[in-house]
Write a protein that holds these residues in place. Structure first.
Motif, PDB file in Angstrom:
ATOM      1  N   ALA A 232      82.351  51.602  45.058  1.00 52.53           N
ATOM      2  CA  ALA A 232      81.052  51.057  45.460  1.00 52.53           C
ATOM      3  C   ALA A 232      81.123  50.431  46.853  1.00 52.53           C
ATOM      4  O   ALA A 232      80.181  50.531  47.646  1.00 52.53           O
ATOM      5  CB  ALA A 232      80.572  50.035  44.431  1.00 52.53           C
ATOM      6  N   ALA A 233      82.236  49.792  47.177  1.00 54.17           N
ATOM      7  CA  ALA A 233      82.373  49.090  48.449  1.00 54.17           C
ATOM      8  C   ALA A 233      82.426  50.025  49.655  1.00 54.17           C
ATOM      9  O   ALA A 233      82.329  49.568  50.796  1.00 54.17           O
ATOM     10  CB  ALA A 233      83.615  48.206  48.429  1.00 54.17           C
ATOM     11  N   THR A 234      82.548  51.331  49.421  1.00 56.71           N
ATOM     12  CA  THR A 234      82.528  52.267  50.549  1.00 56.71           C
ATOM     13  C   THR A 234      81.127  52.417  51.129  1.00 56.71           C
ATOM     14  O   THR A 234      80.972  52.947  52.220  1.00 56.71           O
ATOM     15  CB  THR A 234      83.044  53.661  50.122  1.00 56.71           C
ATOM     16  N   HIS A 235      80.115  51.952  50.406  1.00 59.12           N
ATOM     17  CA  HIS A 235      78.736  51.984  50.899  1.00 59.12           C
ATOM     18  C   HIS A 235      78.423  50.652  51.576  1.00 59.12           C
ATOM     19  O   HIS A 235      78.736  49.582  51.045  1.00 59.12           O
ATOM     20  CB  HIS A 235      77.766  52.247  49.749  1.00 59.12           C
ATOM     21  N   ALA A 236      77.805  50.713  52.730  1.00 58.12           N
ATOM     22  CA  ALA A 236      77.613  49.517  53.553  1.00 58.12           C
ATOM     23  C   ALA A 236      76.912  48.390  52.805  1.00 58.12           C
ATOM     24  O   ALA A 236      77.296  47.226  52.919  1.00 58.12           O
ATOM     25  CB  ALA A 236      76.823  49.889  54.816  1.00 58.12           C
ATOM     26  N   ALA A 237      75.895  48.715  52.025  1.00 61.15           N
ATOM     27  CA  ALA A 237      75.125  47.670  51.356  1.00 61.15           C
ATOM     28  C   ALA A 237      75.944  46.954  50.287  1.00 61.15           C
ATOM     29  O   ALA A 237      75.601  45.836  49.886  1.00 61.15           O
ATOM     30  CB  ALA A 237      73.864  48.270  50.739  1.00 61.15           C
ATOM     31  N   TRP A 238      77.017  47.588  49.807  1.00 59.97           N
ATOM     32  CA  TRP A 238      77.833  47.010  48.733  1.00 59.97           C
ATOM     33  C   TRP A 238      79.241  46.669  49.206  1.00 59.97           C
ATOM     34  O   TRP A 238      80.147  46.494  48.406  1.00 59.97           O
ATOM     35  CB  TRP A 238      77.922  47.995  47.564  1.00 59.97           C
ATOM     36  N   ARG A 239      79.465  46.553  50.498  1.00 60.53           N
ATOM     37  CA  ARG A 239      80.830  46.420  51.028  1.00 60.53           C
ATOM     38  C   ARG A 239      81.532  45.161  50.523  1.00 60.53           C
ATOM     39  O   ARG A 239      82.768  45.135  50.447  1.00 60.53           O
ATOM     40  CB  ARG A 239      80.812  46.436  52.556  1.00 60.53           C
ATOM     41  N   ASN A 240      80.784  44.111  50.184  1.00 56.00           N
ATOM     42  CA  ASN A 240      81.428  42.874  49.732  1.00 56.00           C
ATOM     43  C   ASN A 240      82.069  43.008  48.356  1.00 56.00           C
ATOM     44  O   ASN A 240      82.827  42.123  47.943  1.00 56.00           O
ATOM     45  CB  ASN A 240      80.415  41.727  49.714  1.00 56.00           C
ATOM     46  N   LEU A 241      81.789  44.107  47.649  1.00 56.37           N
ATOM     47  CA  LEU A 241      82.404  44.297  46.332  1.00 56.37           C
ATOM     48  C   LEU A 241      83.896  44.594  46.440  1.00 56.37           C
ATOM     49  O   LEU A 241      84.610  44.524  45.443  1.00 56.37           O
ATOM     50  CB  LEU A 241      81.705  45.435  45.578  1.00 56.37           C
ATOM     51  N   GLY A 242      84.369  44.894  47.631  1.00 53.48           N
ATOM     52  CA  GLY A 242      85.776  45.183  47.830  1.00 53.48           C
ATOM     53  C   GLY A 242      86.607  43.956  48.121  1.00 53.48           C
ATOM     54  O   GLY A 242      87.780  44.075  48.504  1.00 53.48           O
ATOM     55  N   LYS A 243      86.049  42.781  47.939  1.00 52.86           N
ATOM     56  CA  LYS A 243      86.782  41.540  48.207  1.00 52.86           C
ATOM     57  C   LYS A 243      86.460  40.522  47.120  1.00 52.86           C
ATOM     58  O   LYS A 243      85.475  40.678  46.381  1.00 52.86           O
ATOM     59  CB  LYS A 243      86.414  41.008  49.591  1.00 52.86           C
ATOM     60  N   PRO A 244      87.251  39.443  47.014  1.00 53.83           N
ATOM     61  CA  PRO A 244      86.955  38.409  46.011  1.00 53.83           C
ATOM     62  C   PRO A 244      85.580  37.780  46.242  1.00 53.83           C
ATOM     63  O   PRO A 244      84.970  37.932  47.304  1.00 53.83           O
ATOM     64  CB  PRO A 244      88.080  37.384  46.212  1.00 53.83           C
ATOM     65  N   ILE A 245      85.115  37.052  45.233  1.00 53.18           N
ATOM     66  CA  ILE A 245      83.809  36.396  45.314  1.00 53.18           C
ATOM     67  C   ILE A 245      83.765  35.491  46.540  1.00 53.18           C
ATOM     68  O   ILE A 245      84.690  34.719  46.808  1.00 53.18           O
ATOM     69  CB  ILE A 245      83.537  35.574  44.040  1.00 53.18           C
ATOM     70  N   MET A 246      82.674  35.603  47.290  1.00 53.51           N
ATOM     71  CA  MET A 246      82.483  34.789  48.494  1.00 53.51           C
ATOM     72  C   MET A 246      81.888  33.442  48.071  1.00 53.51           C
ATOM     73  O   MET A 246      80.665  33.270  47.983  1.00 53.51           O
ATOM     74  CB  MET A 246      81.561  35.539  49.465  1.00 53.51           C
ATOM     75  N   THR A 247      82.753  32.482  47.810  1.00 52.53           N
ATOM     76  CA  THR A 247      82.319  31.226  47.208  1.00 52.53           C
ATOM     77  C   THR A 247      81.438  30.390  48.136  1.00 52.53           C
ATOM     78  O   THR A 247      80.713  29.506  47.665  1.00 52.53           O
ATOM     79  CB  THR A 247      83.531  30.389  46.777  1.00 52.53           C
ATOM     80  N   GLY A 248      81.467  30.652  49.423  1.00 51.63           N
ATOM     81  CA  GLY A 248      80.652  29.879  50.356  1.00 51.63           C
ATOM     82  C   GLY A 248      79.395  30.589  50.811  1.00 51.63           C
ATOM     83  O   GLY A 248      78.785  30.210  51.819  1.00 51.63           O
ATOM     84  N   ASN A 249      78.971  31.590  50.056  1.00 49.13           N
ATOM     85  CA  ASN A 249      77.871  32.449  50.502  1.00 49.13           C
ATOM     86  C   ASN A 249      76.507  31.962  50.024  1.00 49.13           C
ATOM     87  O   ASN A 249      75.638  32.759  49.691  1.00 49.13           O
ATOM     88  CB  ASN A 249      78.098  33.885  50.018  1.00 49.13           C
ATOM     89  N   ALA A 250      76.308  30.659  50.011  1.00 47.28           N
ATOM     90  CA  ALA A 250      75.011  30.079  49.654  1.00 47.28           C
ATOM     91  C   ALA A 250      74.567  29.126  50.751  1.00 47.28           C
ATOM     92  O   ALA A 250      75.386  28.458  51.392  1.00 47.28           O
ATOM     93  CB  ALA A 250      75.098  29.345  48.317  1.00 47.28           C
TER      94      ALA A 250
END
Length: 323
Positions: A232-250
């Motif tokens: 899924a992370a190979t698609h630009a809109a879903w690229r963050n799925l290739g990394k751990p949860i972004m805990t500061g993304n709020a």
């Protein structure tokens, strides 16, 4: 009668829906495939006419097969679909039977027992899903509309075409969810937020697993190592799925939205923000007046279709295949 007992996700796009799906798909008992947008087909199925007629039935199957062959989402990498095999295998000529059959194929291929379905605009389409699956449960996840808009703004051009269109979509999604929750027994809806999920993912997943009647699995937090997430992370809109949860993304909207954009969001969604627990950042006197209602009476998710989205692709394919 359906063989499935699905759990449906209710979540606006750009609100952590694919993150939550990927987390759940990493559970050894939960099948949570990439979105395949069958709800968008179901919403227009009447345009194909009487499905008891072979021409109408096969035109619908051909449209679905074409979409699934080319779309970035997948039921399962091992599945290959064609019109003839679907025609032979689906026991009755109805869209509910198509939906049931396709997800049953994916569930069997994944070797799991619990089904979690990500559809867009699920609350608006809930009457369709509830008619086919009266015992279905729903998982609702919401995100601060200002962060939602900031994520829409990050696209090469605004997702949904403009800031106002995007926030109209967000408001319509939440309002439809409020109305749906009022119709459902309390035990049939689980409510959470993107902010809570990224702040304390283990606690939120423990709660969610209890709702889904499965044990919490620690490997869910390593979702990004799965083949599903890497694909899924190979698609630009879903690229963050290739990394751990972004805990500061709020709360990052303050870095990317202008004051006018923040004011527009709060003018449109202030009452919903209050209800959902998102503090406003501007005084009511600083907000612009709302524009007049759109002359187009269709709901926002049909008026503002992002041309790169799965729904837009579905609509173009349907238009080609209508008998």
């Amino acid at each position: 009668m359906s063989r499935l007992h699905p759990n449906f996700l209710i979540c606006s796009e750009r609100s952590g829906s694919n993150l939550l799906r990927s987390l759940l798909n990493a559970h050894p008992e939960i099948y949570a495939p990439e979105p395949i947008h069958l709800g968008a087909f179901w919403e227009r199925v009447e345009e194909f006419g009487d499905l008891r007629q072979s021409a109408s039935w096969r035109a619908l199957l051909a449209a679905i097969v074409e979409f699934l062959a080319g779309w970035k989402g997948s039921l399962h990498p091992s599945l290959r679909l064609d019109v003839a095999s679907l025609d032979a295998a689906i026991p009755e000529r109805s869209f509910a039977a198509i939906y049931d059959h396709l997800y049953a194929l994916g569930l069997a291929a994944a070797g799991k027992r619990r089904l979690f379905i990500k559809e867009n605009h699920t609350a608006q389409r809930a009457p369709i899903f509830r008619a086919a699956y009266p015992d279905a449960s729903f998982v609702y996840q919401v995100r601060d509309p200002r962060d939602f808009l900031a994520s829409c703004k990050a696209f090469p051009s605004y997702k949904y075409g403009s800031a106002q269109a995007a926030i109209e979509i967000w408001c319509a999604d939440q309002q439809a969810t409020i109305e749906l929750r009022a119709q459902l027994p309390a035990g049939r809806v689980h409510a959470g937020s993107y902010e809570a999920l990224i702040h304390d993912p283990e606690a939120e997943l423990v709660r969610l697993c209890a709702f889904l009647a499965v044990d919490y699995a620690p490997e869910m937090l390593e979702f990004y190592k799965t083949e599903d997430a890497r694909r899924a992370a190979t698609h630009a809109a879903w690229r963050n799925l290739g990394k751990p949860i972004m805990t500061g993304n709020a709360g990052r909207y303050a870095q990317t939205l202008t004051r006018d954009e923040i004011a527009m969001v709060e003018a449109h969604s202030g009452a919903l923000m209050d209800r959902l627990g998102y503090p406003r950042s501007l005084a009511a006197a600083d907000l612009p007046p709302l524009p007049p209602s759109a002359p187009d009476a269709r709901p926002p998710h049909l008026r503002h279709v992002d041309e790169a989205s799965g729904s837009a692709v579905v609509h173009r394919i349907i238009d080609r295949h209508l008998p």
